[in-house]
Design a protein around this motif. Sequence first.
Motif, PDB file in Angstrom:
ATOM      1  N   TRP A   5       4.310 -10.731 -23.990  1.00 46.42           N
ATOM      2  CA  TRP A   5       4.456  -9.302 -23.733  1.00 46.42           C
ATOM      3  C   TRP A   5       5.428  -8.677 -24.717  1.00 46.42           C
ATOM      4  O   TRP A   5       6.417  -9.283 -25.122  1.00 46.42           O
ATOM      5  CB  TRP A   5       4.909  -9.060 -22.302  1.00 46.42           C
ATOM      6  N   TYR A   6       5.134  -7.447 -25.082  1.00 39.00           N
ATOM      7  CA  TYR A   6       5.944  -6.680 -26.021  1.00 39.00           C
ATOM      8  C   TYR A   6       6.174  -5.280 -25.476  1.00 39.00           C
ATOM      9  O   TYR A   6       5.364  -4.758 -24.704  1.00 39.00           O
ATOM     10  CB  TYR A   6       5.236  -6.547 -27.378  1.00 39.00           C
ATOM     11  N   VAL A   7       7.270  -4.689 -25.922  1.00 43.02           N
ATOM     12  CA  VAL A   7       7.496  -3.261 -25.713  1.00 43.02           C
ATOM     13  C   VAL A   7       7.331  -2.609 -27.080  1.00 43.02           C
ATOM     14  O   VAL A   7       7.922  -3.053 -28.067  1.00 43.02           O
ATOM     15  CB  VAL A   7       8.909  -2.983 -25.148  1.00 43.02           C
ATOM     16  N   GLN A  41       4.697  -9.380 -17.179  1.00 48.50           N
ATOM     17  CA  GLN A  41       4.392  -7.952 -17.294  1.00 48.50           C
ATOM     18  C   GLN A  41       5.441  -7.088 -16.593  1.00 48.50           C
ATOM     19  O   GLN A  41       5.790  -6.021 -17.085  1.00 48.50           O
ATOM     20  CB  GLN A  41       3.003  -7.674 -16.720  1.00 48.50           C
ATOM     21  N   ALA A  44       8.412  -6.795 -18.806  1.00 47.01           N
ATOM     22  CA  ALA A  44       8.090  -5.897 -19.918  1.00 47.01           C
ATOM     23  C   ALA A  44       8.149  -4.442 -19.461  1.00 47.01           C
ATOM     24  O   ALA A  44       8.658  -3.580 -20.186  1.00 47.01           O
ATOM     25  CB  ALA A  44       6.705  -6.229 -20.481  1.00 47.01           C
ATOM     26  N   ALA A  45       7.666  -4.156 -18.248  1.00 46.25           N
ATOM     27  CA  ALA A  45       7.710  -2.798 -17.725  1.00 46.25           C
ATOM     28  C   ALA A  45       9.159  -2.343 -17.527  1.00 46.25           C
ATOM     29  O   ALA A  45       9.504  -1.193 -17.809  1.00 46.25           O
ATOM     30  CB  ALA A  45       6.932  -2.707 -16.412  1.00 46.25           C
ATOM     31  N   ALA A  48      10.551  -1.567 -20.916  1.00 45.69           N
ATOM     32  CA  ALA A  48      10.002  -0.303 -21.406  1.00 45.69           C
ATOM     33  C   ALA A  48      10.740   0.880 -20.778  1.00 45.69           C
ATOM     34  O   ALA A  48      11.049   1.862 -21.459  1.00 45.69           O
ATOM     35  CB  ALA A  48       8.505  -0.217 -21.114  1.00 45.69           C
ATOM     36  N   THR A  99       3.967  -0.894 -22.930  1.00 48.95           N
ATOM     37  CA  THR A  99       3.978  -2.354 -22.903  1.00 48.95           C
ATOM     38  C   THR A  99       2.616  -2.823 -23.389  1.00 48.95           C
ATOM     39  O   THR A  99       1.606  -2.153 -23.193  1.00 48.95           O
ATOM     40  CB  THR A  99       4.225  -2.899 -21.484  1.00 48.95           C
ATOM     41  N   ARG A 101       0.294  -6.615 -24.332  1.00 48.08           N
ATOM     42  CA  ARG A 101       0.181  -8.069 -24.394  1.00 48.08           C
ATOM     43  C   ARG A 101      -0.435  -8.440 -25.733  1.00 48.08           C
ATOM     44  O   ARG A 101      -1.471  -7.912 -26.123  1.00 48.08           O
ATOM     45  CB  ARG A 101      -0.695  -8.581 -23.259  1.00 48.08           C
TER      46      ARG A 101
END
Length: 143
Positions: A5-7, A41, A44-45, A48, A99, A101
Amino acid sequence: MTAEWYVLVEEDTRETKRADGVELRLHRWKLAATQHIAGDQEQAAAAAEDAALNYMPGVLARHARPGDEPARHAFLTQDGAWLVLLRQRHRECHIRVTTARLMHTQEEKEAPPKSFKEKLRSALDGPQPPEPAGRPWKPGSET
């Protein structure tokens, strides 16, 4: 592939150009930051949300003094993205924080350099019509 996961932070970059005596303000979204999140996730949220509430875009950071805090209006959209309006000293900008993936990565590949013979042949024959870099993409086609 494991879920990575990325922001992602996008900035509304602005450029002012003049053409025929008219001032044009050009806007475009630019990916300004990516942050890998070592988690799921939900983490990640949360990251964010933190970025939406604390990230300082370059256009404001360049003119900020120590201790300055811009006015910030952060909106959470139905799809989970954050749209943030920032204002500081007559400057205004927008950021979008989402966010994502990671689903695919591919390393860059360079074609082998032309041999001396190929370079000489192309100099004598003149320019060739450009060849596509790869196969054209079509929906449903396999790679």
